[in-house]
Design a protein around this motif. Structure first.
Motif, PDB file in Angstrom:
ATOM      1  N   ALA A 168       9.368 -53.812 -25.955  1.00 12.12           N
ATOM      2  CA  ALA A 168      10.313 -54.329 -26.876  1.00 12.12           C
ATOM      3  C   ALA A 168       9.503 -55.048 -27.712  1.00 12.12           C
ATOM      4  O   ALA A 168       8.884 -56.099 -27.655  1.00 12.12           O
ATOM      5  N   PHE A 169       9.500 -54.586 -29.063  1.00 11.99           N
ATOM      6  CA  PHE A 169       8.767 -55.387 -30.080  1.00 11.99           C
ATOM      7  C   PHE A 169       9.624 -56.117 -31.001  1.00 11.99           C
ATOM      8  O   PHE A 169      10.884 -55.876 -31.178  1.00 11.99           O
ATOM      9  N   SER A 170       8.752 -57.142 -31.664  1.00 16.76           N
ATOM     10  CA  SER A 170       9.518 -57.905 -32.567  1.00 16.76           C
ATOM     11  C   SER A 170       8.664 -58.028 -33.698  1.00 16.76           C
ATOM     12  O   SER A 170       7.545 -57.634 -33.503  1.00 16.76           O
ATOM     13  N   GLY A 171       9.106 -58.768 -34.754  1.00 13.97           N
ATOM     14  CA  GLY A 171       8.186 -58.878 -36.115  1.00 13.97           C
ATOM     15  C   GLY A 171       8.041 -57.808 -36.877  1.00 13.97           C
ATOM     16  O   GLY A 171       7.235 -57.738 -37.591  1.00 13.97           O
ATOM     17  N   SER A 172       8.887 -56.690 -36.961  1.00 15.33           N
ATOM     18  CA  SER A 172       8.775 -55.455 -37.653  1.00 15.33           C
ATOM     19  C   SER A 172       9.120 -55.901 -39.197  1.00 15.33           C
ATOM     20  O   SER A 172       8.465 -55.292 -40.223  1.00 15.33           O
ATOM     21  N   ALA A 173      10.077 -56.771 -39.237  1.00 12.08           N
ATOM     22  CA  ALA A 173      10.565 -57.153 -40.524  1.00 12.08           C
ATOM     23  C   ALA A 173       9.405 -57.937 -41.325  1.00 12.08           C
ATOM     24  O   ALA A 173       9.421 -58.161 -42.517  1.00 12.08           O
ATOM     25  N   LYS A 174       8.426 -58.638 -40.664  1.00  8.93           N
ATOM     26  CA  LYS A 174       7.471 -59.416 -41.278  1.00  8.93           C
ATOM     27  C   LYS A 174       5.921 -58.428 -41.158  1.00  8.93           C
ATOM     28  O   LYS A 174       4.940 -58.778 -40.926  1.00  8.93           O
ATOM     29  N   GLY A 175       6.205 -57.138 -41.336  1.00  7.59           N
ATOM     30  CA  GLY A 175       5.128 -56.240 -41.295  1.00  7.59           C
ATOM     31  C   GLY A 175       4.478 -55.723 -39.943  1.00  7.59           C
ATOM     32  O   GLY A 175       3.395 -55.685 -39.883  1.00  7.59           O
ATOM     33  N   GLN A 176       5.429 -55.365 -39.235  1.00  5.28           N
ATOM     34  CA  GLN A 176       5.095 -54.912 -37.833  1.00  5.28           C
ATOM     35  C   GLN A 176       4.262 -55.705 -36.917  1.00  5.28           C
ATOM     36  O   GLN A 176       3.195 -55.093 -36.144  1.00  5.28           O
TER      37      GLN A 176
END
Length: 613
Positions: A312-320
């Motif tokens: 479960a990844f996070s931070g995609s909105a800040k450039g993956q």
């Protein structure tokens, strides 16, 4: 005891006892035989997970928020309950740093004719603009290319929260016309603007702005610039300190002692559209729920030729950021066989449309999808939306498939649990597992560097009608109509007033022309808020105008009567073709200019709105 029996039935082997055709029937069907439970079980599991994921304590789950941290902890517990092996740097959690803002450094300086102006009192650099050193000669209010510009502040009520949005159109316009720095001065009548009120804690750098930007207070402008009509030297130094917080990827593993690992992933931190009204049931929660269910299914014996990591990844909105930090783990890229991304799978429609990105990243993907397409309508999704984490894997030349059932064309509070097609989620998951089963049979998967074009027609089995059986016909001389038949035909011709042999007239009215139906936008979303408070999806490529996705309450746009769903057709003499066209057209106008917006309302009527930039 019942739970143990159910688990044994769930993972019972079938690969060695059934043919390949029967395996795919089990995968794509609704029975509980094979590795996938019956639809009723899947639906109940999906409903249980989604009811938890849309709780208020997880709302607004952007990185750094309380909701984000609560959700990270919940996903760790779920992976532990599912019996996954810890695959993070600490337990299931892998941490990475992300910037939360830029704060002014005391190293920043502003000199005019050798005189230092006071920071936060006389001058203030804008943290959303890049840091730079600038030495130049200028004449106040004389603006030329390749030189700093001095521009008046607009007559808006400027605050720390709105200054970036208010100044951005003017900055972009000056930037394109050759300014290498901008000094906004306050010369407004009755202005009480105090630069000490601007703390700028946590301001983000705007990637569209490429030149330094400063504010000059009313007193500093009057004392040092206003009455100067000759060339003066100005030297500026901008320095900021970037502050960071921790972000988290939550990762568990099924270890089959295989050489390669299949990565199953979903983004969990973004909430598209309005996070207060839309808890993101489809946008992110549906993909996370499917990921959790796959961790059950892929424990079956027939999938043991790979290991499986569930991330479960996070931070995609800040450039993956999350995905890239995962890829930076030593030797990680070489361990991944291929990637399966689950992104908004809760809206399967009546046509069974499943949108797939990344098909061209491996030659095997297209044939695997085609072989299991019966009963579904796999379609090529948007080409690599940049704000989705799976793009980081494609950019790293790792074969990747991203599955989605699409986003609504006009968000309006519908992304909640009551709008989810749970039976559609179960069917979509069956399709994903069937594709994975086919891919796994083909041996090693390699990234395709030749960027082969893939169309929707390439993903389905084209049914060819069986050839007609030729019949031996007897040759006979055709007989003419009998006298009785000729008499009946003559009577019919008289009634219809038509000549013999003409086609009879039909009393059925002609089919009415179909009205154009709005094509929903399927793919990623990146909402840009303009100076009116209007939200436009930058990635929406539909033609025929720009669809308003949101209007901020109490904004200038709301006061002018703009509403969600309105379509912007024209600004002044400039036609608006799509969302990107609208955002580019805004840059043509300077602060203080006026133009009419041509707007198509929900009832189909067109209105003109007078807008002051």
């Amino acid at each position: 005891m019942k739970r143990k029996i159910a688990l044994l039935l769930f993972i019972s082997p079938f690969f060695g006892f059934q043919g390949q055709t029967q395996i795919l029937k089990n995968l794509l069907g609704t029975s509980s035989s094979g590795p996938i439970p019956a639809n009723e079980v899947l639906i109940q599991n999906f409903r249980t997970d989604l009811q938890e994921l849309v709780q208020a304590r997880y709302n607004n789950r952007l990185m750094g928020t309380t909701g984000y941290k609560n959700l990270s902890g919940h996903l760790e517990k779920r992976m532990q309950q599912l019996g996954l092996i810890r695959y993070g740097t600490v337990g299931y959690r892998s941490s990475f740093k992300f910037p939360v803002g830029r704060q002014l450094s005391v190293e920043s300086k502003f000199y005019i004719e050798g005189k230092a102006l006071h920071l936060n009192k006389d001058v203030l650099p804008m943290p959303f603009a890049p840091a730079d050193e600038n030495t130049a000669y200028l004449i106040p209010k004389v603006n030329e290319a390749h030189a700093p510009w001095t521009l008046p502040l607009p007559n808006d009520n400027i605050t720390e929260s709105n200054i970036a949005r208010i100044l951005k159109p003017t900055i972009l316009n000056a930037q394109e016309r050759g300014a290498n720095a901008i000094y906004f001065y306050d010369d407004r009548n009755g202005s009480t603007l105090d630069l000490q009120d601007f703390a700028f804690k946590g301001a983000d750098l705007d990637p569209d702005i490429r030149i330094p930007v400063w504010l000059i207070s009313k007193k500093a402008w009057t004392d040092n610039f206003k009455n100067i009509y000759s060339v003066i030297p100005v030297n500026t130094v901008q320095r900021y300190k970037t502050t960071y917080e921790e972000g988290y990827n939550i990762i568990g593993l099924i270890d089959n002692k295989a050489e390669k690992t299949v990565l199953v992933m979903a983004d969990y931190d973004q909430v598209l559209f309005d996070p207060e009204n839309n808890p993101g049931a489809n946008a992110t929660a549906s993909g996370v729920a499917a990921l959790l269910q796959l961790s059950h299914i892929l424990k079956a014996p027939e999938f043991k030729n790979y290991n499986y990591a569930f991330a479960a990844f996070s931070g995609s909105a800040k450039g993956q950021l999350g995905a890239k930090s995962f890829l930076n783990i030593p030797e990680m890229k070489s361990k991944i066989a291929y990637v399966v991304d689950l992104n908004a799978i809760g809206k399967l429609n009546a046509n069974n449309d499943i949108f797939i990105n990344g098909i061209a990243s491996a030659t095997r993907f297209r044939t695997a999808i085609k072989e299991v397409s019966e009963g579904y309508k796999p379609r090529v999704g948007m080409k690599y939306p940049y704000n989705a984490s799976y793009n980081a894997f494609i950019e790293s030349e790792i074969p990747t498939l991203s599955f989605s059932t699409g986003y609504p064309a006009r968000p309006g509070g519908e992304d909640n649990i009551t709008s989810i097609n749970f039976n559609g989620m179960a069917q979509t998951l069956r399709f994903v597992v069937a594709v994975m089963s086919k891919v796994n049979q083909s041996g090693n998967i390699y990234f395709a560097k030749n960027n082969i074009e893939v169309n929707d027609e390439d993903l389905v089995i084209q049914k060819v009608p069986a050839p007609a059986v030729a019949k031996t016909l007897k040759t006979t001389t055709p007989k003419g109509p009998s006298s009785a038949q000729r008499l009946a035909q003559a009577k019919n011709n008289l009634k219809s007033n038509q000549p013999a042999g003409a086609k009879p007239r039909s009393n059925t009215p002609g089919a009415a022309a179909k009205l154009p139906v709005e094509t929903p936008y399927y793919g990623a979303s990146n909402i840009i808020i303009d100076f009116l408070g209007i939200g436009i999806n930058e990635l929406d490529k539909r033609e025929g105008g720009a669809v308003i996705q949101s209007v901020a309450s109490n904004s200038k746009g709301a006061q002018l009567g703009f509403q969600r769903g309105d379509v912007l057709l024209q600004i002044g003499s400039f036609p608006i073709f799509n969302a990107k066209s609208y955002l580019m057209t805004l840059e043509r106008f300077k602060t203080g200019e006026r133009a009419y917006y041509k707007v198509k309302k929900a009832d189909g009527k067109t209105v003109m709105v007078d807008v002051n930039f």
